[in-house]
Motif scaffolding. Structure first.
Motif, PDB file in Angstrom:
ATOM      1  N   TRP A  49       0.517  -1.469  -0.287  1.00 36.25           N
ATOM      2  CA  TRP A  49      -0.016   0.006  -0.087  1.00 36.25           C
ATOM      3  C   TRP A  49       1.059   1.731   0.211  1.00 36.25           C
ATOM      4  N   GLY A  50       0.766   2.021  -0.364  1.00 41.45           N
ATOM      5  CA  GLY A  50       2.026   3.461  -0.567  1.00 41.45           C
ATOM      6  C   GLY A  50       2.398   2.792  -1.854  1.00 41.45           C
ATOM      7  N   ARG A  51       3.815   2.789  -1.613  1.00 38.93           N
ATOM      8  CA  ARG A  51       4.383   2.107  -2.769  1.00 38.93           C
ATOM      9  C   ARG A  51       4.326   0.839  -3.774  1.00 38.93           C
ATOM     10  N   THR A  52       3.792   0.050  -3.920  1.00 39.56           N
ATOM     11  CA  THR A  52       3.187  -0.755  -4.849  1.00 39.56           C
ATOM     12  C   THR A  52       3.947  -1.284  -5.366  1.00 39.56           C
ATOM     13  N   PRO A 117      -6.413   7.572  16.763  1.00 37.63           N
ATOM     14  CA  PRO A 117      -6.238   6.824  16.021  1.00 37.63           C
ATOM     15  C   PRO A 117      -5.936   6.772  14.467  1.00 37.63           C
ATOM     16  N   HIS A 118      -5.198   5.699  13.789  1.00 33.99           N
ATOM     17  CA  HIS A 118      -3.908   6.105  12.738  1.00 33.99           C
ATOM     18  C   HIS A 118      -4.792   6.768  11.780  1.00 33.99           C
ATOM     19  N   PRO A 119      -4.374   7.557  11.285  1.00 39.65           N
ATOM     20  CA  PRO A 119      -4.726   8.149  10.803  1.00 39.65           C
ATOM     21  C   PRO A 119      -5.412   7.629   8.631  1.00 39.65           C
ATOM     22  N   PHE A 120      -4.461   5.914   8.378  1.00 43.18           N
ATOM     23  CA  PHE A 120      -5.291   5.795   7.470  1.00 43.18           C
ATOM     24  C   PHE A 120      -6.195   4.671   7.273  1.00 43.18           C
ATOM     25  N   VAL A 127      -4.910  -3.472   7.262  1.00 39.44           N
ATOM     26  CA  VAL A 127      -5.735  -3.260   8.717  1.00 39.44           C
ATOM     27  C   VAL A 127      -6.918  -3.734   9.152  1.00 39.44           C
ATOM     28  N   LEU A 128      -8.138  -3.244   8.521  1.00 43.23           N
ATOM     29  CA  LEU A 128      -9.721  -3.937   9.101  1.00 43.23           C
ATOM     30  C   LEU A 128      -9.834  -5.429   8.868  1.00 43.23           C
ATOM     31  N   VAL A 129      -9.196  -5.443   7.397  1.00 38.44           N
ATOM     32  CA  VAL A 129      -9.821  -7.029   7.640  1.00 38.44           C
ATOM     33  C   VAL A 129      -8.950  -8.125   8.592  1.00 38.44           C
ATOM     34  N   PRO A 130      -8.126  -7.734   8.738  1.00 38.98           N
ATOM     35  CA  PRO A 130      -7.262  -8.760   9.980  1.00 38.98           C
ATOM     36  C   PRO A 130      -7.876  -8.719  11.630  1.00 38.98           C
ATOM     37  N   TRP A 131      -8.489  -7.047  11.576  1.00 42.07           N
ATOM     38  CA  TRP A 131      -8.781  -6.386  12.426  1.00 42.07           C
ATOM     39  C   TRP A 131     -10.548  -7.196  12.997  1.00 42.07           C
TER      40      TRP A 131
END
Length: 169
Positions: A49-52, A117-120, A127-131
């Motif tokens: 993510w960011g730099r692919t 919370p983390h801004p991104f 992040v969201l899938v494992p969370w």
């Protein structure tokens, strides 16, 4: 532990033996005084993510409780990154380990050192899938239910790695 607050950390890496680095990071985190690891998500393979233009990452989310301040928790996670060989020379570049504070209690802040919370987090499927895997009722302060946030993202590249688990220390 007295006066504990919940935390959510996102861990990932894409250099070297990432599975071993993730396992070691969780073990080291569990050894930090004032930190108790409660749950570790499944391991997910995710595109960068960011730099692919780099290898895929392995990512997990760690849920726990702490008596540490957000700054102390950040210091502890950065010490773990350093111990595991993290070198900060390229923003969003390849790394052996990355540990991000996603949520610490109900803290909402943004300063030169730390944003909570983390801004991104709300726009990162890795992040969201494992969370969501670790906590199906998860809520991101200021953004709402993780399940709803994830529904607005393309999570097709986030793939669970079967047969690979990271133990709670």
């Amino acid at each position: 532990m007295s006066s504990t607050v919940p935390f959510v950390l996102s861990l990932g890496g894409n250099v070297g033996d990432v599975a071993a680095a993730l396992a070691r990071a969780v073990a080291l985190l569990g050894a930090v005084p004032g930190v108790r690891v409660r749950r570790v998500s499944a391991v997910y393979r995710t595109p960068a993510w960011g730099r692919t233009d780099q290898p895929d990452f392995l990512n997990i989310v760690v849920l726990g409780q702490t008596t540490l301040s957000p700054e102390e928790l950040l210091d502890s996670t950065q010490a773990i990154e350093n111990e595991l060989g993290r070198v900060r020379h390229e923003h969003w570049g390849p790394r052996v380990i990355d540990i991000d504070l996603v949520v610490v209690g109900d803290q909402v802040r943004e300063d030169a050192r730390l944003s909570l919370p983390h801004p991104f987090a709300h726009e990162r499927a890795f992040v969201l899938v494992p969370w969501l895997d670790a906590d199906p009722g998860a809520q991101l302060p200021g953004h709402g239910p993780v399940r709803a946030l994830l529904g607005a993202l393309d999570a097709s590249g986030v793939v669970r790695v079967d047969g690979l688990t990271i133990a709670v220390p």
